[in-house]
Design a protein around this motif. Structure first.
Motif, PDB file in Angstrom:
ATOM      1  N   LEU A  21       0.811  -1.214   0.000  1.00  0.00           N
ATOM      2  CA  LEU A  21       0.000   0.000   0.000  1.00  0.00           C
ATOM      3  C   LEU A  21       0.843   1.262   0.000  1.00  0.00           C
ATOM      4  O   LEU A  21       0.307   2.373  -0.114  1.00  0.00           O
ATOM      5  N   GLN A  22       2.166   1.120   0.192  1.00  0.00           N
ATOM      6  CA  GLN A  22       3.057   2.273   0.203  1.00  0.00           C
ATOM      7  C   GLN A  22       3.313   2.758  -1.225  1.00  0.00           C
ATOM      8  O   GLN A  22       3.226   1.985  -2.183  1.00  0.00           O
ATOM      9  N   PRO A  23       3.614   4.040  -1.406  1.00  0.00           N
ATOM     10  CA  PRO A  23       3.929   4.553  -2.748  1.00  0.00           C
ATOM     11  C   PRO A  23       5.143   3.822  -3.337  1.00  0.00           C
ATOM     12  O   PRO A  23       6.056   3.429  -2.600  1.00  0.00           O
ATOM     13  N   GLU A  24       5.146   3.666  -4.651  1.00  0.00           N
ATOM     14  CA  GLU A  24       6.261   2.992  -5.302  1.00  0.00           C
ATOM     15  C   GLU A  24       7.550   3.794  -5.133  1.00  0.00           C
ATOM     16  O   GLU A  24       7.560   5.014  -5.292  1.00  0.00           O
ATOM     17  N   SER A  25       8.634   3.085  -4.805  1.00  0.00           N
ATOM     18  CA  SER A  25       9.938   3.711  -4.636  1.00  0.00           C
ATOM     19  C   SER A  25      10.997   2.618  -4.636  1.00  0.00           C
ATOM     20  O   SER A  25      10.682   1.421  -4.532  1.00  0.00           O
ATOM     21  N   GLU A  26      12.249   3.022  -4.729  1.00  0.00           N
ATOM     22  CA  GLU A  26      13.335   2.053  -4.673  1.00  0.00           C
ATOM     23  C   GLU A  26      13.364   1.382  -3.304  1.00  0.00           C
ATOM     24  O   GLU A  26      13.643   0.178  -3.202  1.00  0.00           O
ATOM     25  N   ALA A  27      13.088   2.159  -2.265  1.00  0.00           N
ATOM     26  CA  ALA A  27      13.088   1.601  -0.913  1.00  0.00           C
ATOM     27  C   ALA A  27      12.010   0.530  -0.769  1.00  0.00           C
ATOM     28  O   ALA A  27      12.228  -0.507  -0.136  1.00  0.00           O
ATOM     29  N   ARG A  28      10.807   0.757  -1.361  1.00  0.00           N
ATOM     30  CA  ARG A  28       9.739  -0.236  -1.270  1.00  0.00           C
ATOM     31  C   ARG A  28      10.121  -1.511  -2.013  1.00  0.00           C
ATOM     32  O   ARG A  28       9.861  -2.625  -1.524  1.00  0.00           O
ATOM     33  N   THR A  29      10.715  -1.378  -3.197  1.00  0.00           N
ATOM     34  CA  THR A  29      11.126  -2.550  -3.964  1.00  0.00           C
ATOM     35  C   THR A  29      12.156  -3.367  -3.202  1.00  0.00           C
ATOM     36  O   THR A  29      12.061  -4.604  -3.121  1.00  0.00           O
TER      37      THR A  29
END
Length: 462
Positions: free
Chosen positions: A189-197
């Motif tokens: 549910l978090q915004p897409e980002s390098e950290a999320r990936t």
């Protein structure tokens, strides 16, 4: 310029301290009144707590003589606690919470019941029963699929679809197999980002290193620099460790009923909730002593007058609250017995006429006050319902009818708004399609085209 004088007649209300105190007491909720009276007991030595079983009615009778004065006061928002316009918003009333269960599963199911099909809610309840107090499944997923398919008489695929909706729904992570699946559901549910990936990779393949807080080993395993690992770990740490967290208890959210209603001997009875506030009276020995006291006792006489005003004001509040609630319960007995679809149109003016007071008085006495009934604890203002134009029913009742029709619709052929309007017309309730659409939006129900389930999926689930 020549000064002149001319007589002029005018009519106004003299806002005496006693009158202002009566208005303020009228608007106090049960917890606020209890605090007010306990502070008065500590502050005024001429007051004492009345332990008698039956409340006296003398003060209430005397207090009614003052009602005409404060009935004529205007209805400013800072006094009424309302919108200041004199009109009650039926839609706002329907949004008043009836109180929540302390069981988080019950709270979640109550929320889902406003959006999901009844059958899906039943399957969601089954999944929640298989979870521990933290929200994790208590048995392996394969075993639960077999158990659910036999006990709920559904295909394992349909059962898993409901679990996935829970997992990624209102409380993300509920019904997860383990911590990794719980955190991954929240992460999605978090915004897409390098950290999320990168965080998703850590949860999928290296949760053991995450548990050991070994950022160096994570950097080597993922072939990234330490700064990227720290950003991903920081994102994971913002997620909840458990799907179900204990609800924070806020004293302002605790609902204490001011009045209790119950059905017995074929009729409805109403009584004040005697446990919400202490009963006060003027200490008889103090009053007798002051009557014959020599010397200057003006300070004590001032305390005596203050005590009399308070006792009279409380009696006036309680009498008005009881009489107002009696009328509300009598007019809405069908709602209390049969439910939302039976709520009748009712206005402030109708209740005010029934008890012989002004509309502003009814508005003040019902604001923030709650009634305990066999149907649950509800705010008194919810018992007011605006009459729908051109119909003999209230908007709240029509909204409940719309919800029932949608709940009972075929999953493969959901009802359009104009179809619902036609079905209501057959029941003698004529409403426009846009009215149905408005109520459907207020119930957080999607349009028909979004509620449709493909026939192939239905056949597979069957």
């Amino acid at each position: 310029m020549k000064a002149t004088m001319s007589p002029k007649l005018g009519l106004g209300v003299n806002l005496t301290p006693q009158l202002l105190q009566s208005i303020r007491l009228l608007q106090l909720t049960a917890p606020q009144l209890e605090l007010e009276l306990r502070q008065a007991l500590e502050r005024n030595p001429l007051l004492e707590q009345d332990e008698a079983e039956d409340e006296g009615v003398d003060s209430a009778t005397d207090a009614q003589q003052e009602a005409a004065a404060w009935d004529e006061l205007p209805e400013p928002s800072f006094l009424s606690g309302g919108n200041g316009g004199g009109e009650f918003d039926d839609d706002a009333a329907s949004r008043i919470a009836d109180g929540e269960s302390s069981d988080p599963r019950v709270r979640l199911l109550q929320s889902l019941s406003l959006q999901w099909k009844p059958r899906d809610v039943e399957l969601a309840a089954w999944w929640l029963d298989q979870c521990d107090d933290r929200g994790y499944l208590e048995a392996p997923l394969d075993e639960l699929h077999l158990l659910g398919a036999s006990s709920c008489n559904v295909d394992a695929t349909e059962l898993e679809i409901v679990r996935q909706r829970l997992l990624h729904g209102e409380w993300p992570g509920v019904a997860a197999r383990d911590a990794a699946e719980c955190l991954d559901a929240q992460l999605s549910l978090q915004p897409e980002s390098e950290a999320r990936t990168l965080a998703a990779r850590i949860l999928a393949d290296h949760i053991d290193l995450l548990a050991m807080h070994d950022e160096a080993a994570l950097a080597r395993a993922l072939k990234v620099d330490a700064e990227a690992v720290r950003a991903a770990v920081a994102l994971i740490l913002t997620l909840r460790a458990h799907p179900i967290a204990d609800a924070a208890v806020n004293e302002r959210d605790i609902v204490v009923p001011d009045v209790v209603a119950w059905r017995a001997d074929g009729r409805w009875h109403v009584a004040l909730n005697g446990r919400t506030a202490p009963r006060l009276r003027i200490a008889p020995h103090c009053e007798r002593a002051l009557a014959d006291a020599p010397g200057d006792v003006s300070a004590l006489r001032g305390l005596l007058d203050e005590a009399r005003w308070l006792v009279r004001g409380v009696a006036m509040r309680n009498d008005t609250l009881l009489r107002t609630t009696q009328v509300l319960v009598e007019r809405q007995r069908a709602f209390l017995e049969r439910g939302e679809e039976a709520i009748a149109p009712l206005t402030l003016r109708e209740v005010a006429d029934a008890i012989g007071m002004h509309e502003s008085t009814v508005s003040r006495i019902t604001s923030g006050k709650y009634l305990q009934t066999p149907r649950g604890t509800i705010e008194l203002k919810r018992l007011f319902a605006v009459r729908l134009d051109g119909a003999e029913v209230s908007g709240s009742a029509v909204k409940a009818m719309v919800k029932r029709l949608i709940d009972d619709e075929p999953s493969h052929a959901p009802l359009a708004d104009d179809t619902i309007a036609g079905l209501l017309a057959r029941q003698g309730v004529r409403v426009a399609r846009r009215t149905v659409a408005k109520y459907r939006d207020q119930l957080a129900i999607a349009p028909a085209r979004q509620r449709r389930r493909p026939a192939a999926l239905m056949a597979k689930a069957g």
